[in-house]
Motif scaffolding. Structure first.
Motif, PDB file in Angstrom:
ATOM      1  N   SER A  52       0.590  -1.226  -0.059  1.00  0.00           N
ATOM      2  CA  SER A  52       0.004   0.098   0.090  1.00  0.00           C
ATOM      3  C   SER A  52       0.862   1.199   0.153  1.00  0.00           C
ATOM      4  CB  SER A  52      -0.940   0.075   1.387  1.00  0.00           C
ATOM      5  OG  SER A  52      -1.938  -0.921   1.261  1.00  0.00           O
ATOM      6  N   ALA A  53       1.966   1.195   0.568  1.00  0.00           N
ATOM      7  CA  ALA A  53       3.047   2.457   0.726  1.00  0.00           C
ATOM      8  C   ALA A  53       3.617   2.706  -0.803  1.00  0.00           C
ATOM      9  CB  ALA A  53       3.964   2.177   1.784  1.00  0.00           C
ATOM     10  N   LEU A  54       3.827   1.600  -1.282  1.00  0.00           N
ATOM     11  CA  LEU A  54       4.527   1.768  -2.719  1.00  0.00           C
ATOM     12  C   LEU A  54       3.295   2.197  -3.481  1.00  0.00           C
ATOM     13  CD1 LEU A  54       6.795  -1.512  -2.559  1.00  0.00           C
ATOM     14  CD2 LEU A  54       7.459   0.827  -2.272  1.00  0.00           C
ATOM     15  N   LYS A  55       2.195   1.713  -3.469  1.00  0.00           N
ATOM     16  CA  LYS A  55       1.302   2.154  -4.381  1.00  0.00           C
ATOM     17  C   LYS A  55       1.111   3.502  -4.181  1.00  0.00           C
ATOM     18  CE  LYS A  55      -3.920   1.406  -5.572  1.00  0.00           C
ATOM     19  NZ  LYS A  55      -4.481   2.541  -4.958  1.00  0.00           N
ATOM     20  N   LEU A  56       1.111   4.015  -2.879  1.00  0.00           N
ATOM     21  CA  LEU A  56       0.919   5.739  -2.852  1.00  0.00           C
ATOM     22  C   LEU A  56       2.166   6.510  -3.326  1.00  0.00           C
ATOM     23  CD1 LEU A  56      -1.192   7.409  -1.334  1.00  0.00           C
ATOM     24  CD2 LEU A  56       0.270   7.187   0.978  1.00  0.00           C
ATOM     25  N   LEU A  57       3.262   5.855  -2.961  1.00  0.00           N
ATOM     26  CA  LEU A  57       4.619   6.533  -3.758  1.00  0.00           C
ATOM     27  C   LEU A  57       4.481   6.474  -5.257  1.00  0.00           C
ATOM     28  CD1 LEU A  57       7.491   5.024  -1.527  1.00  0.00           C
ATOM     29  CD2 LEU A  57       6.511   7.253  -1.394  1.00  0.00           C
ATOM     30  N   ARG A  58       3.861   5.445  -5.755  1.00  0.00           N
ATOM     31  CA  ARG A  58       3.673   5.351  -7.194  1.00  0.00           C
ATOM     32  C   ARG A  58       2.638   6.548  -7.660  1.00  0.00           C
ATOM     33  NH1 ARG A  58       4.326   0.062  -6.493  1.00  0.00           N
ATOM     34  NH2 ARG A  58       1.952  -0.261  -6.549  1.00  0.00           N
ATOM     35  N   LEU A  62       6.655   9.424  -7.340  1.00  0.00           N
ATOM     36  CA  LEU A  62       8.284   9.331  -6.721  1.00  0.00           C
ATOM     37  C   LEU A  62       8.947   7.827  -7.044  1.00  0.00           C
ATOM     38  CD1 LEU A  62       7.476  10.794  -3.213  1.00  0.00           C
ATOM     39  CD2 LEU A  62       8.591  11.804  -5.061  1.00  0.00           C
ATOM     40  N   VAL A  63       8.164   6.782  -7.350  1.00  0.00           N
ATOM     41  CA  VAL A  63       8.753   5.606  -7.703  1.00  0.00           C
ATOM     42  C   VAL A  63       8.010   5.163  -8.813  1.00  0.00           C
ATOM     43  CG1 VAL A  63       9.540   5.276  -5.322  1.00  0.00           C
ATOM     44  CG2 VAL A  63       7.269   4.186  -6.155  1.00  0.00           C
ATOM     45  N   ALA A  64       8.820   4.008  -9.362  1.00  0.00           N
ATOM     46  CA  ALA A  64       7.866   3.314 -10.560  1.00  0.00           C
ATOM     47  C   ALA A  64       8.244   1.872 -10.150  1.00  0.00           C
ATOM     48  CB  ALA A  64       8.625   3.543 -11.954  1.00  0.00           C
ATOM     49  N   THR A  65       7.438   0.973 -10.506  1.00  0.00           N
ATOM     50  CA  THR A  65       7.576  -0.468 -10.272  1.00  0.00           C
ATOM     51  C   THR A  65       7.878  -1.171 -11.620  1.00  0.00           C
ATOM     52  OG1 THR A  65       6.641  -0.477  -8.152  1.00  0.00           O
ATOM     53  CG2 THR A  65       7.140  -2.587  -9.075  1.00  0.00           C
ATOM     54  N   LYS A  66       8.877  -2.004 -11.908  1.00  0.00           N
ATOM     55  CA  LYS A  66       8.917  -2.657 -13.208  1.00  0.00           C
ATOM     56  C   LYS A  66       8.778  -3.966 -12.440  1.00  0.00           C
ATOM     57  CE  LYS A  66      11.896  -3.508 -16.986  1.00  0.00           C
ATOM     58  NZ  LYS A  66      12.963  -3.138 -18.055  1.00  0.00           N
ATOM     59  N   PRO A  67       7.777  -4.957 -13.144  1.00  0.00           N
ATOM     60  CA  PRO A  67       7.682  -6.162 -12.531  1.00  0.00           C
ATOM     61  C   PRO A  67       9.020  -7.048 -13.094  1.00  0.00           C
ATOM     62  CG  PRO A  67       5.673  -5.642 -13.702  1.00  0.00           C
ATOM     63  CD  PRO A  67       6.874  -4.409 -13.808  1.00  0.00           C
ATOM     64  N   GLY A  68       9.515  -7.924 -12.180  1.00  0.00           N
ATOM     65  CA  GLY A  68      10.500  -8.539 -12.102  1.00  0.00           C
ATOM     66  C   GLY A  68      11.911  -8.055 -11.836  1.00  0.00           C
ATOM     67  N   ALA A  69      11.811  -6.644 -11.776  1.00  0.00           N
ATOM     68  CA  ALA A  69      13.044  -5.827 -11.293  1.00  0.00           C
ATOM     69  C   ALA A  69      13.117  -5.216 -10.343  1.00  0.00           C
ATOM     70  CB  ALA A  69      13.161  -5.164 -12.688  1.00  0.00           C
TER      71      ALA A  69
END
Length: 84
Positions: A52-58, A62-69
């Motif tokens: 949930s925190a990472l979702k908020l940062l996205r 501020l951040v991006a998530t690359k699946p598998g990376a």
């Protein structure tokens, strides 16, 4: 989160802590954050809190998530934050 007398959820506190680390340069642009499980263990929170925190940062840009990376810092401050 703008009212100091209103308690924050655990994910909001974690997101705010990470935002502070990003703004301070402790987590610079390009840095890879710990994996979700590692972050949960290190910070003493649940996996759902981390997610949930990472979702908020996205959402804050501020951040991006690359699946598998992993999740990476892409900006040092929110795009809508006032200039200091």
């Amino acid at each position: 989160m703008d009212e100091p007398h209103v308690p924050l959820y655990a994910y909001e506190r974690l997101a705010a802590d990470l935002e502070g680390e990003i703004a301070s340069g402790r987590l610079p642009v390009g840095a890879r954050l710990e994996g979700e499980r590692e972050m949960a263990d290190m910070r003493g929170v649940s996996l759902n809190t981390v997610r949930s925190a990472l979702k908020l940062l996205r959402e804050w840009g501020l951040v991006a998530t690359k699946p598998g990376a992993g999740t990476f810092v892409i900006r040092s401050r929110r795009p809508d934050a006032p200039q200091a």
